[in-house]
Design an enzyme around this catalytic site. Sequence first.
Site, short mmCIF file in Angstrom:
data_model
loop_
_atom_site.label_atom_id
_atom_site.label_comp_id
_atom_site.label_asym_id
_atom_site.label_seq_id
_atom_site.Cartn_x
_atom_site.Cartn_y
_atom_site.Cartn_z
N LYS A 1 1.40 4.26 -2.79
CA LYS A 1 1.05 5.76 -2.52
C LYS A 1 2.34 6.40 -2.90
CE LYS A 1 -3.35 5.48 -1.79
NZ LYS A 1 -4.19 6.32 -2.73
N TYR B 1 0.88 -1.19 0.00
CA TYR B 1 -0.03 0.03 -0.24
C TYR B 1 0.76 1.27 -0.03
CZ TYR B 1 -3.81 3.03 1.58
OH TYR B 1 -4.70 4.21 1.81
#
Length: 251
Positions: free
Chosen positions: A158, A154
């Site tokens: 990002k 994740y």
Amino acid sequence: MLAGKVALVTGAGQGVGRGIALALAERGATVAVAGRTLSKVEAVAAEITEAGGTARAFACDVKDAASLDKLAADTAAALGGIAILVNNAQEVPLGPILSVSDEAFEAGFVSGPLATVRLMRACHPHLKAAGDGVIVNLSSSATRRWDMAGYGHYGAVKRGIESLTRAAAAEWGPDGIRVLAIAPHADSPGLKAWIAARPAEAEAFFQTIPLRRIGTCEADIGRAVAAMCGPDFAYLTGAIVPLDGGQANFA
């Protein structure tokens, strides 16, 4: 404040995307609400219209390049241009390194950094023509966690979005386009699902937020984004703005 501006928001059928779309419309923008499920974005468009704003719903799969190109072209043709772009839609790969599949990781990249840069490119001529275009991309405070266990994939996607944000701000500033990213904590369906799946971790996490609460999608996140898209923030670009109640260390 945003009267006469056309804003395009992806993932606008629920959660943070919906909150941003509502807030932009409240400030006077005409909003293209885009999402994979047409019925959801149609409901948000109807909500905006009933409140006195102007909105139009568009179906879009951010993992498909042709769909993104069509979204940009259709929005500009139907609404007269694009002055604000919010790249919100994203599939999130969560879990330990040994558990997250290549397919899930690839989906995170395709729906995250790749979709972000594709739609930024597709919207660039319209944002440039606006003279004061603004792009807001979505990052996460997960990129600054003190313990990245379970959040490596994740955080990776990002961080990729953050790098693209900084590059676009540098390259497109002369075109009159500001490019920002936000890192929100908000009471979205995704957060609620995380709380349900990891209640003990969630409770401990909330205690690390100085303001001791999760932000609301419209009032705390949407209105902050609407403000940043306005003239009062005309000198702000290239920034990763935390909207997380002070939880993460972005220094």
